[in-house]
Design a protein around this motif. Structure first.
Motif, PDB file in Angstrom:
ATOM      1  N   VAL A  52       0.868  -1.277  -0.042  1.00 14.67           N
ATOM      2  CA  VAL A  52      -0.150   0.023  -0.004  1.00 14.67           C
ATOM      3  C   VAL A  52       0.918   1.315  -0.111  1.00 14.67           C
ATOM      4  CG1 VAL A  52      -1.789   1.252   1.239  1.00 14.67           C
ATOM      5  CG2 VAL A  52      -1.838  -1.235   1.261  1.00 14.67           C
ATOM      6  N   ILE A  53       0.622   2.004  -0.916  1.00 14.78           N
ATOM      7  CA  ILE A  53       1.470   3.463  -0.913  1.00 14.78           C
ATOM      8  C   ILE A  53       0.431   4.494  -1.071  1.00 14.78           C
ATOM      9  CG2 ILE A  53       3.214   4.644  -2.205  1.00 14.78           C
ATOM     10  CD1 ILE A  53       2.295   1.351  -3.416  1.00 14.78           C
ATOM     11  N   ASN A  54       0.951   5.697  -0.158  1.00 13.03           N
ATOM     12  CA  ASN A  54      -0.100   6.794  -0.232  1.00 13.03           C
ATOM     13  C   ASN A  54       0.617   7.636  -1.324  1.00 13.03           C
ATOM     14  OD1 ASN A  54       2.068   7.451   1.960  1.00 13.03           O
ATOM     15  ND2 ASN A  54       1.215   9.492   1.794  1.00 13.03           N
ATOM     16  N   THR A  55       0.108   8.209  -2.378  1.00 12.49           N
ATOM     17  CA  THR A  55       0.519   8.794  -3.466  1.00 12.49           C
ATOM     18  C   THR A  55       0.380  10.143  -3.597  1.00 12.49           C
ATOM     19  OG1 THR A  55      -0.990   8.229  -5.033  1.00 12.49           O
ATOM     20  CG2 THR A  55       0.674   6.649  -4.767  1.00 12.49           C
ATOM     21  N   ALA A  56       0.909  11.184  -4.432  1.00 14.28           N
ATOM     22  CA  ALA A  56       0.569  12.133  -4.877  1.00 14.28           C
ATOM     23  C   ALA A  56       1.086  12.628  -6.213  1.00 14.28           C
ATOM     24  CB  ALA A  56       1.248  13.369  -3.794  1.00 14.28           C
ATOM     25  N   SER A  57       0.327  13.291  -7.101  1.00 15.18           N
ATOM     26  CA  SER A  57       0.545  13.476  -8.425  1.00 15.18           C
ATOM     27  C   SER A  57       1.682  14.478  -8.810  1.00 15.18           C
ATOM     28  CB  SER A  57      -0.771  13.799  -9.251  1.00 15.18           C
ATOM     29  OG  SER A  57      -1.498  12.771  -8.915  1.00 15.18           O
ATOM     30  N   GLY A  60       7.867  15.450  -5.531  1.00  8.71           N
ATOM     31  CA  GLY A  60       9.249  15.265  -6.117  1.00  8.71           C
ATOM     32  C   GLY A  60       9.279  13.539  -6.264  1.00  8.71           C
ATOM     33  N   PHE A  61       8.566  12.730  -5.357  1.00  8.22           N
ATOM     34  CA  PHE A  61       8.507  11.203  -5.494  1.00  8.22           C
ATOM     35  C   PHE A  61       7.605  10.507  -6.448  1.00  8.22           C
ATOM     36  CE2 PHE A  61      10.086  12.289  -1.170  1.00  8.22           C
ATOM     37  CZ  PHE A  61      11.367  11.865  -1.414  1.00  8.22           C
ATOM     38  N   THR A  62       6.941  11.672  -7.047  1.00  7.64           N
ATOM     39  CA  THR A  62       6.144  11.043  -8.170  1.00  7.64           C
ATOM     40  C   THR A  62       6.523   9.916  -9.244  1.00  7.64           C
ATOM     41  OG1 THR A  62       4.347  12.845  -7.862  1.00  7.64           O
ATOM     42  CG2 THR A  62       4.088  11.543  -9.976  1.00  7.64           C
ATOM     43  N   LYS A  63       7.937  10.206  -9.527  1.00  8.93           N
ATOM     44  CA  LYS A  63       8.748   9.463 -10.439  1.00  8.93           C
ATOM     45  C   LYS A  63       8.731   7.866 -10.103  1.00  8.93           C
ATOM     46  CE  LYS A  63      13.361  10.633  -8.855  1.00  8.93           C
ATOM     47  NZ  LYS A  63      12.801  10.792  -7.512  1.00  8.93           N
ATOM     48  N   GLN A  64       8.584   7.769  -8.765  1.00 10.73           N
ATOM     49  CA  GLN A  64       8.327   6.495  -7.925  1.00 10.73           C
ATOM     50  C   GLN A  64       7.275   5.422  -8.730  1.00 10.73           C
ATOM     51  OE1 GLN A  64       8.601   6.119  -3.875  1.00 10.73           O
ATOM     52  NE2 GLN A  64      10.567   7.217  -3.850  1.00 10.73           N
ATOM     53  N   PHE A  65       6.309   5.983  -9.337  1.00 15.09           N
ATOM     54  CA  PHE A  65       5.375   5.464 -10.212  1.00 15.09           C
ATOM     55  C   PHE A  65       5.778   4.193 -10.903  1.00 15.09           C
ATOM     56  CE2 PHE A  65       1.863   8.409  -9.073  1.00 15.09           C
ATOM     57  CZ  PHE A  65       1.140   7.651  -8.531  1.00 15.09           C
ATOM     58  N   LYS A  66       6.754   4.746 -11.642  1.00 17.01           N
ATOM     59  CA  LYS A  66       7.131   3.780 -12.587  1.00 17.01           C
ATOM     60  C   LYS A  66       8.054   2.517 -11.883  1.00 17.01           C
ATOM     61  CE  LYS A  66      10.611   3.721 -16.588  1.00 17.01           C
ATOM     62  NZ  LYS A  66      11.469   4.550 -17.544  1.00 17.01           N
ATOM     63  N   GLY A  67       8.801   2.644 -10.992  1.00 17.92           N
ATOM     64  CA  GLY A  67       9.415   1.685  -9.977  1.00 17.92           C
ATOM     65  C   GLY A  67       8.353   0.793  -9.410  1.00 17.92           C
ATOM     66  N   LEU A  68       7.187   1.538  -8.859  1.00 16.09           N
ATOM     67  CA  LEU A  68       6.187   0.839  -8.267  1.00 16.09           C
ATOM     68  C   LEU A  68       5.306  -0.241  -9.169  1.00 16.09           C
ATOM     69  CD1 LEU A  68       4.882   3.663  -5.974  1.00 16.09           C
ATOM     70  CD2 LEU A  68       5.960   1.455  -5.309  1.00 16.09           C
ATOM     71  N   GLU A  69       5.264   0.246 -10.312  1.00  8.32           N
ATOM     72  CA  GLU A  69       4.592  -0.327 -11.662  1.00  8.32           C
ATOM     73  C   GLU A  69       5.635  -1.817 -11.962  1.00  8.32           C
ATOM     74  OE1 GLU A  69       2.196  -2.267 -14.465  1.00  8.32           O
ATOM     75  OE2 GLU A  69       1.723  -0.836 -12.819  1.00  8.32           O
ATOM     76  N   GLY A  84      -2.492   1.880  -4.725  1.00  4.40           N
ATOM     77  CA  GLY A  84      -2.120   3.227  -4.583  1.00  4.40           C
ATOM     78  C   GLY A  84      -3.236   4.143  -4.029  1.00  4.40           C
ATOM     79  N   VAL A  85      -2.846   4.846  -3.020  1.00  5.31           N
ATOM     80  CA  VAL A  85      -3.964   5.748  -2.656  1.00  5.31           C
ATOM     81  C   VAL A  85      -3.554   7.293  -2.369  1.00  5.31           C
ATOM     82  CG1 VAL A  85      -5.484   6.071  -0.403  1.00  5.31           C
ATOM     83  CG2 VAL A  85      -4.672   3.919  -0.910  1.00  5.31           C
ATOM     84  N   PRO A  86      -3.973   8.001  -3.684  1.00  8.34           N
ATOM     85  CA  PRO A  86      -3.962   9.221  -3.627  1.00  8.34           C
ATOM     86  C   PRO A  86      -4.304  10.175  -2.423  1.00  8.34           C
ATOM     87  CG  PRO A  86      -4.979   8.515  -5.628  1.00  8.34           C
ATOM     88  CD  PRO A  86      -4.846   7.502  -4.722  1.00  8.34           C
ATOM     89  N   SER A  87      -3.358  11.017  -2.186  1.00  5.60           N
ATOM     90  CA  SER A  87      -3.798  12.048  -0.800  1.00  5.60           C
ATOM     91  C   SER A  87      -3.270  13.236  -1.284  1.00  5.60           C
ATOM     92  CB  SER A  87      -3.384  11.417   0.201  1.00  5.60           C
ATOM     93  OG  SER A  87      -3.400  12.067   1.336  1.00  5.60           O
ATOM     94  N   ASP A  88      -4.042  14.415  -0.674  1.00  6.85           N
ATOM     95  CA  ASP A  88      -3.553  15.808  -0.751  1.00  6.85           C
ATOM     96  C   ASP A  88      -3.328  16.298   0.495  1.00  6.85           C
ATOM     97  OD1 ASP A  88      -3.001  18.043  -2.031  1.00  6.85           O
ATOM     98  OD2 ASP A  88      -5.147  18.938  -1.564  1.00  6.85           O
ATOM     99  N   ASP A  89      -2.938  15.052   1.525  1.00 10.63           N
ATOM    100  CA  ASP A  89      -2.728  15.548   2.864  1.00 10.63           C
ATOM    101  C   ASP A  89      -1.453  16.475   3.108  1.00 10.63           C
ATOM    102  OD1 ASP A  89      -4.864  14.010   3.558  1.00 10.63           O
ATOM    103  OD2 ASP A  89      -3.609  13.021   5.095  1.00 10.63           O
ATOM    104  N   PHE A  90      -0.625  16.400   1.974  1.00  9.70           N
ATOM    105  CA  PHE A  90       0.762  17.143   1.924  1.00  9.70           C
ATOM    106  C   PHE A  90       0.756  18.204   0.753  1.00  9.70           C
ATOM    107  CE2 PHE A  90       1.403  12.826   3.760  1.00  9.70           C
ATOM    108  CZ  PHE A  90       2.113  13.430   5.040  1.00  9.70           C
ATOM    109  N   LYS A  91      -0.407  18.472   0.489  1.00 15.96           N
ATOM    110  CA  LYS A  91      -0.757  19.458  -0.556  1.00 15.96           C
ATOM    111  C   LYS A  91      -0.042  19.312  -1.973  1.00 15.96           C
ATOM    112  CE  LYS A  91      -3.162  21.404   2.568  1.00 15.96           C
ATOM    113  NZ  LYS A  91      -4.177  20.577   3.043  1.00 15.96           N
ATOM    114  N   GLN A  92       0.151  18.031  -2.447  1.00 16.59           N
ATOM    115  CA  GLN A  92       0.648  17.832  -3.479  1.00 16.59           C
ATOM    116  C   GLN A  92      -0.123  16.946  -4.468  1.00 16.59           C
ATOM    117  OE1 GLN A  92       4.431  16.565  -2.164  1.00 16.59           O
ATOM    118  NE2 GLN A  92       5.318  18.767  -2.728  1.00 16.59           N
ATOM    119  N   GLU A  93      -1.332  16.757  -4.397  1.00 17.12           N
ATOM    120  CA  GLU A  93      -2.126  16.053  -5.079  1.00 17.12           C
ATOM    121  C   GLU A  93      -2.752  16.860  -6.398  1.00 17.12           C
ATOM    122  OE1 GLU A  93      -3.458  13.620  -7.348  1.00 17.12           O
ATOM    123  OE2 GLU A  93      -2.498  12.352  -5.881  1.00 17.12           O
ATOM    124  N   ALA A  94      -3.018  16.313  -7.635  1.00 17.95           N
ATOM    125  CA  ALA A  94      -4.004  17.154  -8.467  1.00 17.95           C
ATOM    126  C   ALA A  94      -5.448  17.429  -7.682  1.00 17.95           C
ATOM    127  CB  ALA A  94      -4.041  16.265  -9.666  1.00 17.95           C
TER     128      ALA A  94
END
Length: 181
Positions: A52-57, A60-69, A84-94
């Motif tokens: 399980v990963i909390n993500t944000a679009s 700076g770590f968004t490039k990890q999507f490639k490795g996670l795939e 993958g669970v997108p979150s805006d908790d850190f103000k970086q989600e679309a």
């Protein structure tokens, strides 16, 4: 007979009924990204190793999507599920699901399950992340990674700095895959 009546009553209320053997971590449903469908966590993931990963679009770590795939492709034949669970908790989600989906699916070719944007920290966190935090720690930033075994227990959690090809992450995934349901 009483149990059957209770199940009928609960189903008539359109409440999800969870099996007694469903771990606390997997009790609930989450809406899929850019879909009207939901993911019943217990039906989808009970008895399976899970990452399980909390993500944000726009992180700076968004490039990890490639490795996670790549992890998803490497381990899916061994039963590993990735969520993958997108979150805006850190103000970086679309700002909208369409943009999130374009970044995940279009830019990075993600094929693993993605949910709609959720709250993953604090008192308002969704139950999945409250349980992940109770078993390990709450995410301190985007792209925290949680490896969960077949019993719904966190094997290990990893910070955002941990790249998907990290050998410790791979070892935790191997341990989760080897766990007994």
């Amino acid at each position: 007979m009483k149990k059957s009546l209770l199940l009928v009553l609960l189903s008539s209320l359109a409440l999800p009924v969870f099996a007694a053997d469903c771990p606390a971590l997997l009790q609930g449903e989450l809406p899929k990204l850019r879909s009207k469908e939901v993911i019943n966590l217990c039906e989808q993931y009970a008895g399976k190793p899970l990452l399980v990963i909390n993500t944000a679009s726009h992180c700076g770590f968004t490039k990890q999507f490639k490795g996670l795939e790549a992890l998803h492709q490497k381990y899916k034949a061994q039963g590993l599920e990735v969520l993958g669970v997108p979150s805006d908790d850190f103000k970086q989600e679309a700002d909208n699901a369409e943009e999130t989906a374009t970044i995940c699916y279009g830019n990075y070719g993600v094929t693993f399950a993605m949910t709609a944007t959720q709250v993953v920290t604090g008192d308002s966190a969704i139950p999945l992340f409250r349980e992940l935090a109770a078993q390990s720690s709450a995410p301190r930033w985007n792209f925290y990674k949680y490896v969960v075994d077949r019993q719904g227990k966190v094997v290990e959690s990893f910070s955002s700095l941990t790249e998907p090809d990290d050998e410790d992450l791979a070892a935790a995934i191997d341990k989760a895959i080897a766990s007994k349901p």
